[in-house]
Motif scaffolding. Structure first.
Motif, PDB file in Angstrom:
ATOM      1  N   ASN A  55      -9.452  85.476 123.021  1.00 18.02           N
ATOM      2  CA  ASN A  55      -8.040  85.511 122.631  1.00 18.02           C
ATOM      3  C   ASN A  55      -7.372  86.803 123.095  1.00 18.02           C
ATOM      4  OD1 ASN A  55      -8.309  83.039 121.463  1.00 18.02           O
ATOM      5  ND2 ASN A  55      -8.554  83.820 119.394  1.00 18.02           N
ATOM      6  N   TRP A  56      -8.089  87.922 123.005  1.00 18.42           N
ATOM      7  CA  TRP A  56      -7.537  89.196 123.488  1.00 18.42           C
ATOM      8  C   TRP A  56      -7.280  89.114 124.991  1.00 18.42           C
ATOM      9  CZ3 TRP A  56      -5.182  92.401 120.580  1.00 18.42           C
ATOM     10  CH2 TRP A  56      -5.598  92.640 119.271  1.00 18.42           C
ATOM     11  N   ILE A  57      -8.185  88.483 125.733  1.00 22.69           N
ATOM     12  CA  ILE A  57      -8.003  88.351 127.176  1.00 22.69           C
ATOM     13  C   ILE A  57      -6.764  87.518 127.479  1.00 22.69           C
ATOM     14  CG2 ILE A  57      -9.004  87.336 129.265  1.00 22.69           C
ATOM     15  CD1 ILE A  57     -11.734  88.263 128.226  1.00 22.69           C
ATOM     16  N   PHE A  58      -6.552  86.430 126.724  1.00 23.26           N
ATOM     17  CA  PHE A  58      -5.354  85.612 126.918  1.00 23.26           C
ATOM     18  C   PHE A  58      -4.088  86.426 126.647  1.00 23.26           C
ATOM     19  CE2 PHE A  58      -7.847  81.549 125.870  1.00 23.26           C
ATOM     20  CZ  PHE A  58      -8.120  81.337 127.208  1.00 23.26           C
ATOM     21  N   ILE A  59      -4.077  87.187 125.572  1.00 20.99           N
ATOM     22  CA  ILE A  59      -2.901  87.995 125.244  1.00 20.99           C
ATOM     23  C   ILE A  59      -2.633  89.024 126.331  1.00 20.99           C
ATOM     24  CG2 ILE A  59      -2.025  89.745 123.634  1.00 20.99           C
ATOM     25  CD1 ILE A  59      -3.428  88.144 121.394  1.00 20.99           C
ATOM     26  N   ILE A  60      -3.669  89.699 126.792  1.00 21.59           N
ATOM     27  CA  ILE A  60      -3.492  90.741 127.812  1.00 21.59           C
ATOM     28  C   ILE A  60      -3.015  90.138 129.131  1.00 21.59           C
ATOM     29  CG2 ILE A  60      -4.760  92.401 129.231  1.00 21.59           C
ATOM     30  CD1 ILE A  60      -6.439  92.991 126.686  1.00 21.59           C
ATOM     31  N   LEU A  61      -3.606  89.023 129.550  1.00 21.33           N
ATOM     32  CA  LEU A  61      -3.176  88.400 130.805  1.00 21.33           C
ATOM     33  C   LEU A  61      -1.746  87.876 130.713  1.00 21.33           C
ATOM     34  CD1 LEU A  61      -6.395  86.505 131.975  1.00 21.33           C
ATOM     35  CD2 LEU A  61      -5.396  88.589 132.918  1.00 21.33           C
ATOM     36  N   THR A  62      -1.350  87.377 129.567  1.00 21.80           N
ATOM     37  CA  THR A  62       0.026  86.926 129.389  1.00 21.80           C
ATOM     38  C   THR A  62       0.994  88.091 129.469  1.00 21.80           C
ATOM     39  OG1 THR A  62      -0.727  85.085 128.023  1.00 21.80           O
ATOM     40  CG2 THR A  62       1.590  85.696 127.842  1.00 21.80           C
ATOM     41  N   VAL A 106      -6.971  81.942 136.178  1.00 22.90           N
ATOM     42  CA  VAL A 106      -8.029  82.595 135.397  1.00 22.90           C
ATOM     43  C   VAL A 106      -7.892  82.217 133.925  1.00 22.90           C
ATOM     44  CG1 VAL A 106      -8.857  84.848 134.572  1.00 22.90           C
ATOM     45  CG2 VAL A 106      -8.404  84.491 136.998  1.00 22.90           C
ATOM     46  N   GLU A 107      -6.663  82.224 133.405  1.00 20.44           N
ATOM     47  CA  GLU A 107      -6.446  81.828 132.008  1.00 20.44           C
ATOM     48  C   GLU A 107      -6.884  80.388 131.761  1.00 20.44           C
ATOM     49  OE1 GLU A 107      -2.669  84.447 130.445  1.00 20.44           O
ATOM     50  OE2 GLU A 107      -2.258  82.592 131.518  1.00 20.44           O
ATOM     51  N   VAL A 108      -6.528  79.492 132.659  1.00 20.83           N
ATOM     52  CA  VAL A 108      -6.862  78.074 132.480  1.00 20.83           C
ATOM     53  C   VAL A 108      -8.378  77.872 132.541  1.00 20.83           C
ATOM     54  CG1 VAL A 108      -6.667  75.786 133.545  1.00 20.83           C
ATOM     55  CG2 VAL A 108      -4.642  77.223 133.275  1.00 20.83           C
ATOM     56  N   VAL A 109      -9.028  78.503 133.517  1.00 24.17           N
ATOM     57  CA  VAL A 109     -10.476  78.348 133.652  1.00 24.17           C
ATOM     58  C   VAL A 109     -11.188  78.898 132.413  1.00 24.17           C
ATOM     59  CG1 VAL A 109     -12.482  79.172 134.949  1.00 24.17           C
ATOM     60  CG2 VAL A 109     -10.508  78.271 136.164  1.00 24.17           C
ATOM     61  N   GLY A 115      -9.928  79.096 129.460  1.00 24.35           N
ATOM     62  CA  GLY A 115      -9.629  78.185 128.353  1.00 24.35           C
ATOM     63  C   GLY A 115     -10.453  76.915 128.397  1.00 24.35           C
ATOM     64  N   ILE A 116     -10.802  76.461 129.586  1.00 29.12           N
ATOM     65  CA  ILE A 116     -11.617  75.246 129.715  1.00 29.12           C
ATOM     66  C   ILE A 116     -13.089  75.556 129.473  1.00 29.12           C
ATOM     67  CG2 ILE A 116     -12.420  73.506 131.357  1.00 29.12           C
ATOM     68  CD1 ILE A 116      -9.599  73.576 132.589  1.00 29.12           C
ATOM     69  N   ILE A 117     -13.584  76.608 130.101  1.00 28.28           N
ATOM     70  CA  ILE A 117     -15.011  76.934 130.015  1.00 28.28           C
ATOM     71  C   ILE A 117     -15.376  77.540 128.651  1.00 28.28           C
ATOM     72  CG2 ILE A 117     -16.838  78.382 130.966  1.00 28.28           C
ATOM     73  CD1 ILE A 117     -15.495  78.121 133.670  1.00 28.28           C
ATOM     74  N   LYS A 118     -14.554  78.424 128.149  1.00 29.14           N
ATOM     75  CA  LYS A 118     -14.788  79.136 126.885  1.00 29.14           C
ATOM     76  C   LYS A 118     -16.207  79.722 126.838  1.00 29.14           C
ATOM     77  CE  LYS A 118     -11.531  76.396 124.320  1.00 29.14           C
ATOM     78  NZ  LYS A 118     -11.346  75.318 123.406  1.00 29.14           N
ATOM     79  N   PRO A 119     -16.471  80.751 127.633  1.00 32.09           N
ATOM     80  CA  PRO A 119     -17.819  81.328 127.667  1.00 32.09           C
ATOM     81  C   PRO A 119     -18.263  81.824 126.291  1.00 32.09           C
ATOM     82  CG  PRO A 119     -16.414  82.306 129.363  1.00 32.09           C
ATOM     83  CD  PRO A 119     -15.551  81.456 128.508  1.00 32.09           C
ATOM     84  N   GLU A 120     -19.520  81.595 125.982  1.00 33.14           N
ATOM     85  CA  GLU A 120     -20.073  81.987 124.677  1.00 33.14           C
ATOM     86  C   GLU A 120     -19.977  83.494 124.469  1.00 33.14           C
ATOM     87  OE1 GLU A 120     -21.484  81.665 120.971  1.00 33.14           O
ATOM     88  OE2 GLU A 120     -21.042  79.963 122.281  1.00 33.14           O
ATOM     89  N   SER A 121     -20.121  84.260 125.551  1.00 34.64           N
ATOM     90  CA  SER A 121     -20.055  85.720 125.415  1.00 34.64           C
ATOM     91  C   SER A 121     -18.669  86.178 124.991  1.00 34.64           C
ATOM     92  CB  SER A 121     -20.442  86.390 126.733  1.00 34.64           C
ATOM     93  OG  SER A 121     -19.550  85.996 127.765  1.00 34.64           O
ATOM     94  N   LEU A 122     -17.630  85.414 125.322  1.00 37.88           N
ATOM     95  CA  LEU A 122     -16.268  85.795 124.944  1.00 37.88           C
ATOM     96  C   LEU A 122     -15.844  85.180 123.612  1.00 37.88           C
ATOM     97  CD1 LEU A 122     -14.482  85.491 128.404  1.00 37.88           C
ATOM     98  CD2 LEU A 122     -15.391  87.537 127.302  1.00 37.88           C
TER      99      LEU A 122
END
Length: 127
Positions: free
Chosen positions: A60-67, A36-39, A41-48
């Motif tokens: 970035n918050w989602i990456f921190i929380i998932l980590t 999920v993190e990799v996808v 990071g690749i897609i980078k949805p505009e809404s996020l």
């Protein structure tokens, strides 16, 4: 005196027959979170990437929380924290969480200050 390890994950939601199956189950869970993190990071949805929360992009918050979820689960399962007393678990888990939150706050505050300095131009003091 040895004791049996618990062969369940997610607070008993999934139960396994032996340690090998449990290791594979944990590997699949951690792989899914990483995927999920990799996808993202690749897609980078505009809404996020367009949404800002507390001075940082939502992605970035989602990456921190998932980590943090992955780190917590690794400690919980492979370091056998689930078998420890609750006070010891809280001391080991909540201390780094508070320190990470404090570090993120300091980094965001300092980054905002540096951004403002570069945006407004350098100011020199005449004494």
């Amino acid at each position: 005196m040895a004791h049996e390890h618990k062969l369940e994950i997610f607070r008993g939601l999934l139960k396994f027959k032996n340690n090998t199956q449990k290791i594979w189950g944990v590997l699949i869970f951690l792989s899914l979170v990483t995927a999920v993190e990799v996808v993202l990071g690749i897609i980078k949805p505009e809404s996020l990437t367009g949404t800002s929360v507390l001075g940082m992009k939502l992605l970035n918050w989602i990456f921190i929380i998932l980590t943090l979820v992955k780190a917590y689960y690794i400690a919980w399962d492979f370091m056998h924290l689930r078998d420890e007393k609750s006070a010891f678990r809280r001391a080991l888990v909540w201390t780094p969480i508070f320190l990470v939150i404090y570090l993120v706050f300091i980094l965001l505050t300092e980054a905002d200050y540096i951004y403002e300095v570069y945006k407004d131009g350098f100011v020199t003091w005449n004494f």
